[in-house]
Scaffold this active site. Structure first.
Site, short mmCIF file in Angstrom:
data_model
loop_
_atom_site.label_atom_id
_atom_site.label_comp_id
_atom_site.label_asym_id
_atom_site.label_seq_id
_atom_site.Cartn_x
_atom_site.Cartn_y
_atom_site.Cartn_z
N LYS B 79 83.15 -13.65 -56.26
CA LYS B 79 83.32 -14.64 -57.53
C LYS B 79 84.62 -13.85 -58.32
O LYS B 79 85.33 -12.84 -58.22
CB LYS B 79 82.30 -13.99 -58.35
CG LYS B 79 81.70 -14.72 -59.37
CD LYS B 79 80.31 -14.40 -60.24
CE LYS B 79 80.13 -14.25 -60.89
NZ LYS B 79 78.66 -14.50 -62.00
N SER B 154 76.23 -18.22 -63.44
CA SER B 154 77.40 -18.12 -63.84
C SER B 154 77.94 -18.56 -62.22
O SER B 154 79.09 -18.41 -62.34
CB SER B 154 77.97 -17.08 -64.49
OG SER B 154 77.39 -16.18 -63.88
N SER B 178 72.05 -15.33 -62.50
CA SER B 178 73.48 -15.93 -62.45
C SER B 178 73.69 -16.04 -60.95
O SER B 178 74.39 -16.24 -60.32
CB SER B 178 74.48 -15.00 -63.00
OG SER B 178 74.71 -15.72 -64.16
#
Lengths: 477, 487, 95
Positions: B79, B154, B178
């Site tokens: 990420k 996210s 997330s």
């Protein structure tokens, strides 16, 4: 009219750690800009603070030294505001639960008596960097070397009554932190600086007046003058029927006045909250005991002991205790030498030589045993005090120990009575005018005559003996 | 033979070890898939093809000479919230569009040390603030299960990349769901470990007391493999915990027999999609059939978890994001008139709307006069919620429920109303507030879209939780379903 | 409690944010609805509850006071758009 003055001080004192409070960057002063600020000090994304154990130990040391409570659990909070010298946009400080609470600092009050000023709290926090304006026209340069340097902020109760007392309080705290090795206390480098909150009221029973805060007072002289000016300024306003505006003021040493810092007046709301990157600092009794056991004798206790045990004058004890190495040097000398003589020499010749050469006690060419052996030669009358000064200078210059210098220079005191009498006779014969004056009752002339004999002996005669022989011969006629 | 990309991470490891393919072949194959998928999914912000190929060759050499490390040659993605030394790290923000960190996050370094190969940095909601991946400066990510739907957020890029078989696994972060929410919406396994299990150093902070790194994988077994490599005490993170790192893979064999599972009553009622509820109940029945005991549990204060979160997280983020001031890194406004202008425009231009909203919210709840009513009250309610979990764990080993109230929703569907968007995390936020390990595993489909079952364990109970998920995955195949066109 | 444009400006100054055009109306509306939403926290009875700042009951670890290796200023400052002679540059700071 006379006003009741109320002063509270906040002292920011840099702690003498090798690395920063939350990062491993070094804390040495004077490095090239931004060469002592690492990722953490610069607040790079994703980096985290980890607390320096030594900063905690030093804060606890300070707390114990002033008889304060050490919080078994203290918490770091974030103080949020934007400023270019504050890289993260918040300062890590302690807010609701500081590491040190309470305690007292003894000062000499304006009436000469001892006063105990209560300390509200002392908390750990990180220092900010510096903004530099000199080399730029419409810009400022930011050096973050100082950012993250550990500080304790020592907050006094508003119990200080005058500018002089404020300076005395600052001096006492300064002496203490240097003595304990908590801080180098270097005020030029900003290691020790003070903010003063000042207000006036009509009488000690009246409610507190509106206060102003004077920022960044970094010398004992400045704090005294700045507060004096502020008291005068506030008194003028109040006596003219005006009212004091709560504000931050800056002392301008060049103009010798305080002026308002409007830039700091913008409505600030620091939005303190517990720093989620740091956990509660838990200090157990064993840790506190360990710090206590490692603490040296405190200056106040030592000062009292010097007066009681060595019979020193209070002023001399004060100066000796003012610097721990000096106090220790003195004690080492006094272990074998006569204490008052030791104090005179340490405060006299020794201090003068240190100052002249800009040398630290630890680096002095004459160590405590060297000085002690020199003083032993005065006490056993091997040399005169005058000669001793010559010997000291020679020792300082590296010419050898006391005995070898005495021998090499032939300074051994003349104790042979016959030799002294011969020199006295010569001086009497050569100074008929002074001899007559003495006989006419001008007692002071004896000093001149002794001096002449000493000169003739090249400092080697015992002045007391010379004095006695002179008086004998002159009165005997 | 199964295509390389169809293999789980564990399958890829076995294939590399037994010589079925080389790390270079695997890396090359996946890099090509990533490139091909970019226009439709937009799962990546930055690719690191050259470094990946070089690492693959090094991995092949190690495998040949017998010095392979636990994750040798395994293709993963990070990420874009994890700082990567020398590789642009944007956090999905214009603020960090050109930011190249001179350091690795601890999790990144640990995975590299274990031999994993990074193929790129995945798309995400800006500063991890979002539940749909629509707040990214680098554009929406699409759900591989259906174009036009959100992958969740996210960690939406990581979830989409694993779901579409572009990488063997990906890292993510989970502040309020997330990892678990996008895992549920993309039909994969998402693990958020106990707070403090994986170092936060180098992971760009959103809300420091809630953020935790974790994994997005196809299976619980893969999650166990990665977790072992990423976990442990980090001297650079005061909040990382010095608890022993279990052998999570070895623990997977623990039977479901006798496992006490608490079913959170508050999560099974109003607000949960009816078909989703059917999928979750079927999963519970499977656990029961395998010897687990189901117990109803209640988390009395969980209804306040979302408002609690939307005070605590914005408060922390408003402070954490103050470091982005245009001076030392990140976006700097052109020609600032003065210092205030530099600050306000650098931040005004650099941050997107959702980030600004959260900073404003956080500033508000911490400001004088509101601190006690909002921030302090939220901290107290947080304690109540945490205590509810603690009480439940006196009776059960795990608590379970749905991961999200609905399956994937359309891009643009919830962007007008922040509250609707926030409520997507209603089941996941509690574990963050209490710092507990939690995961989402695929448990069925609703109208052709994946549904997720959430498991929550007591602190440092990852081993037990992963074992339960692994056992469930031995007799179900939801986690093996690939989205159409990506198998 | 309702949030007006004065409150927004005050918060925007504290947070050093700028809002252009439509953004201002949008943030005013949305912040109001967020605050209304979190207002429900007031319903909880928390009279005797200790605030929870950290998820785990841990205490701070301490780091040994040992300086790290050298700092590579050039590398760190490569991330900044405005440096000169090792200093970070900002518009003139008025004190």
């Amino acid at each position: 009219m006379s006003w009741d003055v109320v002063i509270g001080l906040e002292i920011h004192c840099q702690l003498a750690t090798r690395s920063k409070i939350f990062s491993g960057a070094p804390t040495a002063y004077g490095a090239a800009p931004n060469t002592q600020a690492n990722l953490i000090d610069l607040g790079f994304p994703g980096v985290l603070p980890v607390l320096n154990a030594e900063a905690v130990r030093l804060a606890v040391t300070f707390g114990l030294a002033i008889g304060a409570d050490i919080a078994p659990r203290s918490v770091f909070a974030r103080k949020n505001y934007f400023y270019p010298d504050l890289p993260k946009g918040y300062q890590i400080s302690q807010y609701e639960l500081p590491i040190v609470s309470g305690g007292t600092v003894e000062i000499t009050g304006d009436d000469g008596t001892l006063r105990r000023i209560n300390v509200t709290r002392a908390h750990l926090e990180e220092d900010a960097g510096k903004s530099l304006h000199e080399n730029f026209t419409d810009q400022s340069g930011i050096d973050l070397n100082r950012a993250g340097t550990p500080l304790i902020e020592i907050v006094s109760e508003p119990e200080i009554r005058s500018a002089r007392e404020a300076a005395d309080y600052m001096r006492r705290v300064h002496e203490l932190v240097r003595y304990l090795g908590i801080s180098d206390g270097n005020m030029q480098e900003g290691s020790f600086r003070c903010d003063a909150n000042v207000s006036l009221r009509k009488s000690p029973d009246a409610p507190l007046g509106t206060r102003t805060e004077i920022k960044n007072l970094n010398s004992f002289r400045f704090i005294e003058r700045a507060i004096e000016h502020e008291i005068e300024r506030q008194a003028d306003i109040l006596e003219a029927g005006g009212s004091i505006v709560q504000e931050t003021r800056l002392y301008d040493a060049d103009a010798d006045e305080t002026r308002s810092m409007r830039s700091k007046e913008a409505a600030n709301d620091y939005r303190y909250f517990p720093d989620p990157d740091l956990l509660p600092v838990v200090i157990d009794d064993a840790f506190v005991d360990g710090v206590r056991d490692a603490m040296p004798e405190l200056p106040d206790a030592r000062r009292k002991r010097f007066i009681a045990d060595y019979g020193l004058r209070a002023e001399d004890a004060d100066v000796l205790v003012g610097q721990r190495p000096m106090a220790e040097y003195f004690e080492a000398v006094a272990a074998t030498a006569e204490p008052k003589l030791a104090a005179n020499w340490v405060l006299g010749e020794f201090t003068a030589a240190l100052n002249r050469d800009g040398t630290a006690v630890a680096d002095a060419p004459v160590d405590s045993s060297g000085l002690a052996s020199l003083l032993a030669r005065i006490t056993d009358k091997t040399i005169s005090g005058t000669a001793a000064k010559q010997v000291f200078e020679a020792m300082w210059a590296g010419e050898g120990d006391a005995d070898s210098v005495i021998d090499a220079k032939g300074l051994r005191q003349i104790t042979d009575l016959g030799a002294i009498e011969a020199m006295v006779d010569e001086v009497i014969a050569a100074s008929p005018e002074q001899v007559q004056q003495f006989r006419d009752g001008k007692e002071k002339v004896i000093g001149y005559l002794v001096g002449q004999v000493m000169k003739a002996s090249r400092g080697k005669a015992d002045p007391a003996e010379v004095n006695r022989v002179l008086r004998d011969k002159l009165s005997g006629g | 033979m199964t295509a390389m990309h169809e293999l789980t991470l564990t399958g890829m490891r076995d294939g590399l070890r037994d010589g079925s393919f080389t790390a270079r072949e695997l890396t090359t194959h996946l890099l090509a898939r990533i490139e091909a998928a970019q226009s439709s999914l937009n799962a990546f912000i930055t690719m690191t093809a050259d470094a990946a190929l070089a690492a693959a060759d090094a991995a092949d050499a190690r495998i040949r000479d017998g010095s392979a490390r636990p994750l040798e040659g395994l293709p993963i993605a990070h990420k874009d919230i994890f700082c990567t030394d020398g590789v642009r790290t944007t956090c999905g923000s214009r603020m960090l569009e050109d930011f190249v960190p001179p350091y690795d996050a601890t999790a990144v370094a640990l995975l590299a040390d274990a031999g994993a190969i990074v193929l790129g940095k995945t798309n995400m909601d800006e500063f991890a603030m979002g539940s749909s991946n629509e707040t990214s400066f680098f554009g929406d990510v699409h759900n591989p299960w259906r174009e036009g739907l959100s992958p969740g957020g996210s960690s939406g890029g990581s979830a989409a990349a694993v779901s579409a078989r572009l990488v063997g696994a990906a890292t993510g972060t989970d502040t309020g769901g997330s990892i678990r929410q996008p895992a549920a919406l993309c039909g994969i396994t998402g693990l958020k470990p106990t707070y403090g299990r994986i170092s936060r150093f180098g992971m760009i902070a959103f809300a420091s007391s809630l953020d935790q790194a974790g994994t997005l994988t196809r299976t619980a077994e893969d999650a166990a493999l990665l977790l072992g490599a990423m976990s442990g005490l980090d001297p650079r993170d005061s909040t990382s915990v010095d608890a022993p790192v279990d052998d999570y893979v070895a623990a997977l064999d623990a039977s479901l027999e006798g496992l006490r599972i608490g079913v959170v009553q508050e999560f099974m009622g109003e607000g949960l999609d009816a078909d989703y509820a059917v999928a979750v109940r079927a999963a519970l029945a499977e656990f029961e059939a395998r010897g687990a005991t189901l117990v109803d549990v209640s988390l009395g204060n969980i209804g306040l978890s979302v408002p609690t979160y939307y005070v605590v997280a914005p408060a922390e983020c408003s402070s954490n994001l103050s470091r982005f001031d245009g001076i030392r890194f990140g976006h700097r406004a052109d020609n600032p008139a003065d210092l205030e202008d530099l600050y306000r425009r650098s931040r005004g231009e650099g941050f997107g709307a959702e980030v600004k909203r959260r900073i404003m919210t956080g500033t508000y709840v911490l400001s004088a006069g509101y601190y006690e009513a909002y921030y302090l009250q939220a901290q107290k309610v947080r304690r109540l919620i945490s205590a509810d979990f603690a009480r439940a764990f006196e009776e059960v080993d795990l608590v379970v429920g749905p991961t999200t109230p609905t399956p994937a929703f359309g891009l643009g569907e919830k962007t007008d109303d922040p509250i609707t968007m926030y409520l997507n995390d209603i089941y996941t936020i509690g574990a963050n507030l209490a710092g507990l390990p939690a995961m989402s595993v695929p448990c069925g489909f609703v109208n052709g879209l994946p549904a997720g079952l959430q498991l929550v364990a007591p602190a440092f109970g990852e081993g037990r939780m992963l074992a339960a998920a692994h056992q469930y995955q031995q007799t179900t195949d939801w986690h093996q379903q690939a989205p159409e066109g990506w198998s | 409690m309702s949030i007006g444009s004065d409150d927004i400006e005050k918060l925007a100054v504290l947070a050093r944010l700028s809002f252009e055009g439509d953004e201002l109306g949008d943030i005013t509306d949305k912040l109001a609805s967020i605050v209304a939403f979190v207002d429900q926290l007031g319903e909880a009875d928390t009279a005797s509850v200790t605030p929870m700042a950290h998820p785990l009951d841990q205490v701070q670890r301490l780091r040994a006071d040992a300086p790290d290796a050298d700092i590579d200023r050039a590398r760190l400052q490569a991330c900044s758009d405005a440096t000169e002679d090792g200093l970070y540059l900002v518009p003139r700071v008025i004190e």
